[in-house]
Design an enzyme around this catalytic site. Structure first.
Site, PDB file in Angstrom:
ATOM      1  N   LYS A 186      10.569  -5.058  -7.222  1.00 27.36           N
ATOM      2  CA  LYS A 186      10.031  -5.736  -6.263  1.00 27.36           C
ATOM      3  C   LYS A 186       8.947  -7.392  -6.469  1.00 27.36           C
ATOM      4  CE  LYS A 186       9.553  -3.501  -2.753  1.00 27.36           C
ATOM      5  NZ  LYS A 186       9.408  -2.220  -2.470  1.00 27.36           N
ATOM      6  N   SER A 228      18.884   5.198  -1.805  1.00 26.68           N
ATOM      7  CA  SER A 228      17.546   4.692  -1.973  1.00 26.68           C
ATOM      8  C   SER A 228      17.156   3.446  -2.975  1.00 26.68           C
ATOM      9  CB  SER A 228      15.936   4.935  -1.864  1.00 26.68           C
ATOM     10  OG  SER A 228      15.108   4.405  -1.694  1.00 26.68           O
ATOM     11  N   GLN A 258       0.647  -1.058  -0.058  1.00 24.50           N
ATOM     12  CA  GLN A 258      -0.047   0.082  -0.260  1.00 24.50           C
ATOM     13  C   GLN A 258       0.949   1.264   0.655  1.00 24.50           C
ATOM     14  OE1 GLN A 258      -2.131  -1.509   3.636  1.00 24.50           O
ATOM     15  NE2 GLN A 258      -4.000  -0.340   2.715  1.00 24.50           N
ATOM     16  N   TYR A 259       2.059   1.303   0.762  1.00 23.61           N
ATOM     17  CA  TYR A 259       3.254   2.397   1.261  1.00 23.61           C
ATOM     18  C   TYR A 259       3.515   2.607  -0.314  1.00 23.61           C
ATOM     19  CZ  TYR A 259       6.813   5.472   1.795  1.00 23.61           C
ATOM     20  OH  TYR A 259       7.717   6.341   2.065  1.00 23.61           O
ATOM     21  N   LYS A 265      16.735  -8.734  -2.684  1.00 20.02           N
ATOM     22  CA  LYS A 265      16.843  -7.680  -1.484  1.00 20.02           C
ATOM     23  C   LYS A 265      16.343  -8.093  -0.116  1.00 20.02           C
ATOM     24  CE  LYS A 265      14.514  -3.197  -2.130  1.00 20.02           C
ATOM     25  NZ  LYS A 265      13.905  -3.160  -1.073  1.00 20.02           N
ATOM     26  N   LYS A 275      22.028  -4.859 -10.732  1.00 20.31           N
ATOM     27  CA  LYS A 275      23.035  -3.304 -10.121  1.00 20.31           C
ATOM     28  C   LYS A 275      23.766  -3.664 -11.916  1.00 20.31           C
ATOM     29  CE  LYS A 275      23.474  -3.902  -5.009  1.00 20.31           C
ATOM     30  NZ  LYS A 275      24.157  -3.777  -4.373  1.00 20.31           N
TER      31      LYS A 275
END
Ligand code: NAD
Length: 336
Positions: free
Chosen positions: A319, A88, A41-42, A121, A295
């Site tokens: 993600k 970030s 949700q964030y 991650k 990366k």
């Protein structure tokens, strides 16, 4: 909306509203270690704000949650400046986002090809460790990216953090990685709380972050925290290898814990295969991962790509779909 009527929303008012909401949730998550909404949700709110800022550039200001690493160093800890900001990561949620990132990087590198390193991650707390003459000197949290908290006393109790390095490390060494609470420790802590009739801890990420950001090292020691190291910083003092992969191999030889699932990749197809494999295996590990990080391997290429806002252009986080539900978070009293 029910009858196909469109309600015009002032984008500036919506952006302001999103700023307030995101700031509140970032404070709960980073400073209190006690979120009230799920990560999915964030991320959705943050994406909505990003889209508004692209569509209406007037909405964008330097204080926007899209421009700053959230979090603030807490009282009770000595604050430490990071010699290089702790940033970030840009996010990808679908294959197209990874393709777009790969195209952008290729363009910025004037069509040069590039090798990539893919890693998990890890959903923990980012820390920076400093070593001098092979000895652990300082450990700090990311904080707001410029200034973090000195948590050396707690990190000294984390067994996977070497206090003395092996091999032939440079005199000055700085590494970064993720400290986390292993899932079996988290489960054991909650079983004990259940037995005592106490409110359960919400999730391993925030319980682990709270464990490092509290003042008693005995508490940290009792919780069996662990660390994966994922980068070697160029301090400018000693030369570092030409590629990130080689940096990771060196760090391993100094005694740091490097995730064995890391892999070198050459194409977007390989990135997507790695993502699918990790997604299908995410419940096999004794820690949580919320995606993969891809990366650019070459440090020279990384340097030429540089940073945009709070995100390096040479990396992207792809993600996993969110798993935690809000209801679960709201039903559990969050407490460290
Ligand atoms: P980010 O998602 O931008 O990623 C950067 C972080 O990834 C780094 O600081 C590092 O700690 C970490 N990382 C883990 N493994 C890594 C690896 N192999 N290589 C490099 N970095 C690695 O970080 P962020 O902006 O701090 O956001 C983190 C998450 O926090 C997001 O998923 C977001 O949903 C969540 N969040 C949730 C709430 C909430 O209310 N639920 C609020 C704020 C943030």
């Amino acid at each position: 909306l029910a009858f196909g009527v469109r309600v015009a929303i002032d984008p500036f008012a919506r952006a302001r509203q999103l700023h307030l909401q995101l700031r509140y949730h970032a404070d709960r998550y980073y400073n209190e270690d006690a979120p009230v909404i799920g990560d999915g949700q964030y991320d959705t709110l943050l994406q909505e704000l990003r889209r508004l800022e692209v569509q209406f550039p007037g909405c964008l200001n330097p204080d926007s949650p899209t421009q700053r690493v959230a979090g603030a160093p807490a009282d009770g800890f000595t604050q430490v400046e990071h010699p290089m900001p702790m940033l970030s990561l840009a996010n990808a949620f679908a294959r197209e986002d990874v393709e777009a990132w790969h195209r952008r990087v290729t363009d910025l590198l004037d069509g040069q090809s590039f090798r990539m390193v893919a890693e998990l991650k890890i959903d923990g707390l980012a820390v920076r460790l400093t070593y001098r003459d092979g000895r652990f000197l300082l450990g700090a949290t990311r904080g707001n990216g410029q200034t973090g908290e000195d948590v050396t006393h707690n990190l000294r109790t984390v067994r996977s953090i070497p206090l003395t390095l092996s091999g032939r490390p440079p005199t000055d060494l700085e590494v970064r990685g993720e400290v986390y609470l292993p899932l079996d420790s988290f489960r054991k802590m909650n079983e004990e709380r259940e037995r005592l009739g106490e409110p359960l801890y919400a999730n391993p990420r925030n319980t682990g972050a709270g464990t490092i950001r509290q003042l008693d090292p005995k508490v940290t020691e009792s919780r069996n925290m662990q660390m994966w190291v994922y980068s070697l910083n160029d301090t400018g003092v000693a030369p570092i290898p030409a590629g990130h992969w080689e940096c990771l191999q060196n760090l391993k030889s100094y005694g740091f814990r490097i995730n064995p699932l890391n892999r070198t990749l050459d194409t977007v197809d390989e990135v997507c295969d790695f993502y699918d494999e990790m997604l299908s295996r995410r419940h096999e590990w004794n820690y949580e991962a919320d995606g993969i990080v891809v990366k650019v391997d070459s440090i020279a290429q990384q340097n030429s790509l540089g940073v945009a806002g709070r995100e390096p252009r040479w990396a992207i986080a792809y993600k996993f779909p969110a798993e935690r539900s809000t209801t679960r978070l709201l039903n559990i009293i969050i407490n460290v």
